[in-house]
Write a protein that holds these residues in place. Structure first.
Motif, PDB file in Angstrom:
ATOM      1  N   TRP A  19       0.834  -1.184   0.000  1.00  0.00           N
ATOM      2  CA  TRP A  19       0.000   0.000   0.000  1.00  0.00           C
ATOM      3  C   TRP A  19       0.873   1.241   0.000  1.00  0.00           C
ATOM      4  O   TRP A  19       1.912   1.302   0.635  1.00  0.00           O
ATOM      5  CB  TRP A  19      -0.899   0.003   1.233  1.00  0.00           C
ATOM      6  N   LYS A  20       0.426   2.246  -0.713  1.00  0.00           N
ATOM      7  CA  LYS A  20       1.133   3.511  -0.777  1.00  0.00           C
ATOM      8  C   LYS A  20       0.130   4.630  -0.538  1.00  0.00           C
ATOM      9  O   LYS A  20      -1.002   4.560  -1.006  1.00  0.00           O
ATOM     10  CB  LYS A  20       1.792   3.660  -2.148  1.00  0.00           C
ATOM     11  N   CYS A  21       0.542   5.654   0.159  1.00  0.00           N
ATOM     12  CA  CYS A  21      -0.305   6.809   0.419  1.00  0.00           C
ATOM     13  C   CYS A  21      -0.807   7.368  -0.913  1.00  0.00           C
ATOM     14  O   CYS A  21      -0.015   7.605  -1.822  1.00  0.00           O
ATOM     15  CB  CYS A  21       0.497   7.862   1.176  1.00  0.00           C
ATOM     16  N   PRO A  22      -2.128   7.601  -1.064  1.00  0.00           N
ATOM     17  CA  PRO A  22      -2.646   8.128  -2.328  1.00  0.00           C
ATOM     18  C   PRO A  22      -2.027   9.471  -2.720  1.00  0.00           C
ATOM     19  O   PRO A  22      -1.891   9.770  -3.901  1.00  0.00           O
ATOM     20  CB  PRO A  22      -4.147   8.280  -2.087  1.00  0.00           C
ATOM     21  N   GLY A  23      -1.657  10.287  -1.741  1.00  0.00           N
ATOM     22  CA  GLY A  23      -1.045  11.572  -2.058  1.00  0.00           C
ATOM     23  C   GLY A  23       0.342  11.431  -2.651  1.00  0.00           C
ATOM     24  O   GLY A  23       0.816  12.298  -3.380  1.00  0.00           O
ATOM     25  N   GLN A  24       1.010  10.332  -2.364  1.00  0.00           N
ATOM     26  CA  GLN A  24       2.353  10.099  -2.877  1.00  0.00           C
ATOM     27  C   GLN A  24       2.362   9.124  -4.060  1.00  0.00           C
ATOM     28  O   GLN A  24       3.354   9.029  -4.768  1.00  0.00           O
ATOM     29  CB  GLN A  24       3.244   9.535  -1.762  1.00  0.00           C
ATOM     30  N   ASP A  25       1.284   8.403  -4.243  1.00  0.00           N
ATOM     31  CA  ASP A  25       1.202   7.423  -5.328  1.00  0.00           C
ATOM     32  C   ASP A  25       0.888   8.150  -6.634  1.00  0.00           C
ATOM     33  O   ASP A  25      -0.189   8.716  -6.811  1.00  0.00           O
ATOM     34  CB  ASP A  25       0.106   6.405  -5.008  1.00  0.00           C
ATOM     35  N   ARG A  26       1.822   8.149  -7.548  1.00  0.00           N
ATOM     36  CA  ARG A  26       1.688   8.927  -8.780  1.00  0.00           C
ATOM     37  C   ARG A  26       0.575   8.422  -9.691  1.00  0.00           C
ATOM     38  O   ARG A  26       0.152   9.136 -10.595  1.00  0.00           O
ATOM     39  CB  ARG A  26       3.030   8.967  -9.507  1.00  0.00           C
ATOM     40  N   SER A  27       0.076   7.220  -9.455  1.00  0.00           N
ATOM     41  CA  SER A  27      -1.030   6.739 -10.292  1.00  0.00           C
ATOM     42  C   SER A  27      -2.319   7.517  -9.999  1.00  0.00           C
ATOM     43  O   SER A  27      -3.260   7.469 -10.784  1.00  0.00           O
ATOM     44  CB  SER A  27      -1.249   5.238 -10.089  1.00  0.00           C
ATOM     45  N   PHE A  28      -2.380   8.246  -8.885  1.00  0.00           N
ATOM     46  CA  PHE A  28      -3.539   9.071  -8.547  1.00  0.00           C
ATOM     47  C   PHE A  28      -3.373  10.518  -9.007  1.00  0.00           C
ATOM     48  O   PHE A  28      -4.272  11.324  -8.855  1.00  0.00           O
ATOM     49  CB  PHE A  28      -3.775   9.072  -7.022  1.00  0.00           C
ATOM     50  N   CYS A  79      -2.052  16.438   3.493  1.00  0.00           N
ATOM     51  CA  CYS A  79      -2.188  15.550   4.640  1.00  0.00           C
ATOM     52  C   CYS A  79      -0.991  15.604   5.577  1.00  0.00           C
ATOM     53  O   CYS A  79      -1.085  15.172   6.718  1.00  0.00           O
ATOM     54  CB  CYS A  79      -2.428  14.123   4.174  1.00  0.00           C
ATOM     55  N   ALA A  80       0.133  16.168   5.133  1.00  0.00           N
ATOM     56  CA  ALA A  80       1.308  16.267   6.007  1.00  0.00           C
ATOM     57  C   ALA A  80       1.007  17.107   7.239  1.00  0.00           C
ATOM     58  O   ALA A  80       1.672  16.986   8.260  1.00  0.00           O
ATOM     59  CB  ALA A  80       2.491  16.848   5.251  1.00  0.00           C
ATOM     60  N   ALA A  81      -0.008  17.943   7.167  1.00  0.00           N
ATOM     61  CA  ALA A  81      -0.374  18.793   8.296  1.00  0.00           C
ATOM     62  C   ALA A  81      -0.944  17.982   9.453  1.00  0.00           C
ATOM     63  O   ALA A  81      -0.833  18.375  10.601  1.00  0.00           O
ATOM     64  CB  ALA A  81      -1.392  19.837   7.854  1.00  0.00           C
ATOM     65  N   MET A  94      10.995  17.610   6.964  1.00  0.00           N
ATOM     66  CA  MET A  94      10.108  18.656   6.453  1.00  0.00           C
ATOM     67  C   MET A  94       8.715  18.533   7.080  1.00  0.00           C
ATOM     68  O   MET A  94       8.025  19.539   7.260  1.00  0.00           O
ATOM     69  CB  MET A  94      10.009  18.575   4.925  1.00  0.00           C
ATOM     70  N   ALA A  95       8.300  17.329   7.460  1.00  0.00           N
ATOM     71  CA  ALA A  95       6.990  17.147   8.085  1.00  0.00           C
ATOM     72  C   ALA A  95       6.900  17.943   9.382  1.00  0.00           C
ATOM     73  O   ALA A  95       5.861  18.554   9.668  1.00  0.00           O
ATOM     74  CB  ALA A  95       6.731  15.667   8.347  1.00  0.00           C
ATOM     75  N   LYS A  96       7.968  17.978  10.163  1.00  0.00           N
ATOM     76  CA  LYS A  96       7.963  18.749  11.417  1.00  0.00           C
ATOM     77  C   LYS A  96       7.804  20.233  11.126  1.00  0.00           C
ATOM     78  O   LYS A  96       7.096  20.940  11.841  1.00  0.00           O
ATOM     79  CB  LYS A  96       9.250  18.508  12.204  1.00  0.00           C
ATOM     80  N   THR A  97       8.467  20.709  10.095  1.00  0.00           N
ATOM     81  CA  THR A  97       8.361  22.117   9.725  1.00  0.00           C
ATOM     82  C   THR A  97       6.925  22.448   9.324  1.00  0.00           C
ATOM     83  O   THR A  97       6.373  23.454   9.749  1.00  0.00           O
ATOM     84  CB  THR A  97       9.324  22.443   8.562  1.00  0.00           C
ATOM     85  N   ILE A  98       6.330  21.590   8.529  1.00  0.00           N
ATOM     86  CA  ILE A  98       4.954  21.810   8.077  1.00  0.00           C
ATOM     87  C   ILE A  98       4.002  21.773   9.263  1.00  0.00           C
ATOM     88  O   ILE A  98       3.152  22.649   9.426  1.00  0.00           O
ATOM     89  CB  ILE A  98       4.551  20.760   7.021  1.00  0.00           C
ATOM     90  N   GLN A  99       4.155  20.769  10.125  1.00  0.00           N
ATOM     91  CA  GLN A  99       3.237  20.597  11.239  1.00  0.00           C
ATOM     92  C   GLN A  99       3.400  21.653  12.318  1.00  0.00           C
ATOM     93  O   GLN A  99       2.535  21.779  13.180  1.00  0.00           O
ATOM     94  CB  GLN A  99       3.380  19.190  11.820  1.00  0.00           C
ATOM     95  N   SER A 100       4.476  22.426  12.297  1.00  0.00           N
ATOM     96  CA  SER A 100       4.670  23.463  13.315  1.00  0.00           C
ATOM     97  C   SER A 100       4.301  24.857  12.810  1.00  0.00           C
ATOM     98  O   SER A 100       4.496  25.835  13.520  1.00  0.00           O
ATOM     99  CB  SER A 100       6.119  23.449  13.807  1.00  0.00           C
ATOM    100  N   GLN A 101       3.743  24.967  11.613  1.00  0.00           N
ATOM    101  CA  GLN A 101       3.315  26.260  11.102  1.00  0.00           C
ATOM    102  C   GLN A 101       2.126  26.757  11.925  1.00  0.00           C
ATOM    103  O   GLN A 101       1.217  25.988  12.242  1.00  0.00           O
ATOM    104  CB  GLN A 101       2.921  26.163   9.632  1.00  0.00           C
ATOM    105  N   PRO A 102       2.110  28.055  12.285  1.00  0.00           N
ATOM    106  CA  PRO A 102       1.046  28.581  13.145  1.00  0.00           C
ATOM    107  C   PRO A 102      -0.369  28.297  12.652  1.00  0.00           C
ATOM    108  O   PRO A 102      -1.238  27.960  13.445  1.00  0.00           O
ATOM    109  CB  PRO A 102       1.324  30.090  13.170  1.00  0.00           C
ATOM    110  N   GLN A 103      -0.611  28.417  11.355  1.00  0.00           N
ATOM    111  CA  GLN A 103      -1.967  28.188  10.852  1.00  0.00           C
ATOM    112  C   GLN A 103      -2.381  26.726  11.036  1.00  0.00           C
ATOM    113  O   GLN A 103      -3.525  26.437  11.352  1.00  0.00           O
ATOM    114  CB  GLN A 103      -2.076  28.594   9.380  1.00  0.00           C
TER     115      GLN A 103
END
Length: 187
Positions: free
Chosen positions: A4-13, A58-60, A72-81
């Protein structure tokens, strides 16, 4: 057996618009970005260029984001918004349906606090969180532990959560630079 691969990362989607070209802001050379590229080096001037259409998606919120995006996930998840959105979700879960008016008052206070903080060029996270959680915490009589748990659930670090709690708890701390913003937002 397929893996299984995350749909957001699976290029077939992916759709054709998920691969696009954008000019380098430094030299104007066209750079081909794929939707999951965060930054690329310009092939012409070798400058690092951010993807103008990068969407953390979904990284948020995804607990597996670090497996897809690494640090980079930590950077994204720590954004104030993103923290604000998670805090709003946590508050909605904690309040009951009959607390609709209280929730609306808290959301309006947070919106005002954000606008005022940005106008004063201040970091909006602390006044927004205090204005969002404060009215509900006071009205419901939440303990320090309950407030800190709510802030922690949103991904706010312990030090910042302690500062937010102090602002919620002490209404007369005129020396704090966020006090005026919070008082006006929650009035």
């Amino acid at each position: 057996m397929s893996i299984w691969k995350c749909p957001g990362q699976d290029r077939s989607f992916w759709k054709p618009e998920d691969i696009f070209e954008s000019p380098c802001p430094h030299c104007g050379q066209s750079i081909e970005f794929w939707k999951d590229d965060i930054t690329l080096r310009c092939p012409n001037c070798k400058q690092l260029v951010g993807n103008p259409r990068f969407d953390p998606g979904c990284a948020a919120w995804c607990s597996y984001a670090s497996k897809c995006l690494g640090e980079m996930a930590k950077t994204i998840q720590s954004q104030p918004q993103i923290i604000r959105n998670r805090l709003e979700v946590a508050l909605r879960k904690k309040l009951r349906p009959e607390d609709h008016d209280l929730l609306n008052r808290s959301l309006k206070a947070a919106q005002k606090a954000e606008a005022m903080a940005l106008a004063e060029k201040a970091d909006p996270l602390i006044p927004v969180a205090a204005s969002l959680v404060g009215p509900a915490a006071r009205a419901k009589g939440w303990s320090r532990e309950e407030v800190l748990a709510l802030l922690g659930e949103a991904g706010i670090d312990d030090n910042t959560a302690g500062r937010i709690y102090q602002l919620i708890e002490s209404g007369d701390d005129a020396g704090n630079p966020y006090r005026k913003i919070i008082d006006q937002a929650t009035a």
